[in-house]
Scaffold this motif. Structure first.
Motif, PDB file in Angstrom:
ATOM      1  N   UNK A  34      -9.017  -5.795  24.020  1.00 13.98           N
ATOM      2  CA  UNK A  34     -10.276  -5.158  24.424  1.00 13.98           C
ATOM      3  C   UNK A  34     -11.263  -5.029  23.261  1.00 13.98           C
ATOM      4  N   UNK A  35     -10.923  -5.598  22.142  1.00 15.94           N
ATOM      5  CA  UNK A  35     -11.767  -5.452  20.948  1.00 15.94           C
ATOM      6  C   UNK A  35     -12.450  -6.763  20.583  1.00 15.94           C
ATOM      7  N   UNK A  36     -13.707  -6.666  20.228  1.00 15.62           N
ATOM      8  CA  UNK A  36     -14.369  -7.800  19.600  1.00 15.62           C
ATOM      9  C   UNK A  36     -13.890  -7.894  18.161  1.00 15.62           C
ATOM     10  N   UNK A  37     -13.852  -9.107  17.628  1.00 12.26           N
ATOM     11  CA  UNK A  37     -13.358  -9.342  16.278  1.00 12.26           C
ATOM     12  C   UNK A  37     -14.370 -10.140  15.483  1.00 12.26           C
ATOM     13  N   UNK A  38     -14.320  -9.975  14.179  1.00 12.64           N
ATOM     14  CA  UNK A  38     -15.246 -10.714  13.332  1.00 12.64           C
ATOM     15  C   UNK A  38     -14.604 -11.098  12.010  1.00 12.64           C
ATOM     16  N   UNK A  39     -15.213 -12.092  11.384  1.00 10.13           N
ATOM     17  CA  UNK A  39     -14.861 -12.488  10.017  1.00 10.13           C
ATOM     18  C   UNK A  39     -16.100 -12.315   9.142  1.00 10.13           C
ATOM     19  N   UNK A  40     -15.880 -11.734   7.985  1.00  8.82           N
ATOM     20  CA  UNK A  40     -16.920 -11.559   6.981  1.00  8.82           C
ATOM     21  C   UNK A  40     -16.380 -12.080   5.656  1.00  8.82           C
ATOM     22  N   UNK A  41     -17.268 -12.294   4.706  1.00  8.67           N
ATOM     23  CA  UNK A  41     -16.823 -12.728   3.382  1.00  8.67           C
ATOM     24  C   UNK A  41     -17.676 -12.100   2.303  1.00  8.67           C
ATOM     25  N   UNK A  42     -17.081 -12.002   1.121  1.00  7.25           N
ATOM     26  CA  UNK A  42     -17.796 -11.437  -0.020  1.00  7.25           C
ATOM     27  C   UNK A  42     -17.468 -12.235  -1.256  1.00  7.25           C
ATOM     28  N   UNK A  43     -18.489 -12.836  -1.828  1.00  7.33           N
ATOM     29  CA  UNK A  43     -18.344 -13.582  -3.070  1.00  7.33           C
ATOM     30  C   UNK A  43     -18.614 -12.642  -4.243  1.00  7.33           C
ATOM     31  N   UNK A  44     -18.100 -12.969  -5.438  1.00 10.81           N
ATOM     32  CA  UNK A  44     -18.316 -12.109  -6.599  1.00 10.81           C
ATOM     33  C   UNK A  44     -19.804 -11.874  -6.857  1.00 10.81           C
ATOM     34  N   UNK A  45     -20.168 -10.609  -7.017  1.00 10.44           N
ATOM     35  CA  UNK A  45     -21.551 -10.253  -7.313  1.00 10.44           C
ATOM     36  C   UNK A  45     -22.487 -10.297  -6.123  1.00 10.44           C
ATOM     37  N   UNK A  46     -21.946 -10.551  -4.943  1.00 15.43           N
ATOM     38  CA  UNK A  46     -22.779 -10.635  -3.746  1.00 15.43           C
ATOM     39  C   UNK A  46     -22.335  -9.606  -2.716  1.00 15.43           C
ATOM     40  N   UNK A  47     -23.223  -9.344  -1.763  1.00 18.23           N
ATOM     41  CA  UNK A  47     -22.896  -8.422  -0.686  1.00 18.23           C
ATOM     42  C   UNK A  47     -22.006  -9.111   0.348  1.00 18.23           C
TER      43      UNK A  47
END
Length: 124
Positions: free
Chosen positions: A31-44
């Motif tokens: 019942x949950x939406x899912x996501x992928x995010x990423x974070x590179x060094x020095x970035x949001x």
């Protein structure tokens, strides 16, 4: 409470592929939406891909469209991110995230649970 555990990261040459997995605990995964995010060094932290509870609604960041594919298997409580044609700029820590709602979102603050992240490094 939901626990998310990512796996599948590693070191790959440019042009190669990786498949990330995110295993979720709890009986409400479907019942949950899912996501992928990423974070590179020095970035949001930035949005990569999202999928609704049913898998019928999907969205991608422009930078990964045509190269990455998000999918889910509700029977296995798992969401996947297939990454093809990888580029050095894809290097980052990749995070899996879950909402308490079934509709997907591209906004990190709308996700309630996060995994610890898995490192993806693409060499040139």
């Amino acid at each position: 409470q939901v626990q998310l555990v990512e796996s599948g990261g590693g070191l790959v040459q440019a042009g190669g592929s990786l498949r990330l997995s995110c295993a979720a605990s709890g009986s409400t995964f479907s019942r949950r939406a899912m996501g992928w995010f990423r974070q590179a060094p020095g970035k949001e932290r930035e949005f990569v891909a999202a999928i609704s509870w049913s898998g019928t609604s999907i969205d991608y960041a422009d930078s990964v469209k045509g190269r990455f594919t998000i999918s889910r298997d509700n029977a296995k409580n798992t969401v996947y991110l297939q990454m093809d044609s990888l580029k050095p700029e894809d290097t980052a820590v990749y995070y899996c995230a879950a909402r308490t709602r079934p509709t997907m979102s591209t906004l990190a603050y709308e996700y309630d649970y996060w995994g610890q992240g898995t490192q993806v490094t693409v060499s040139s």
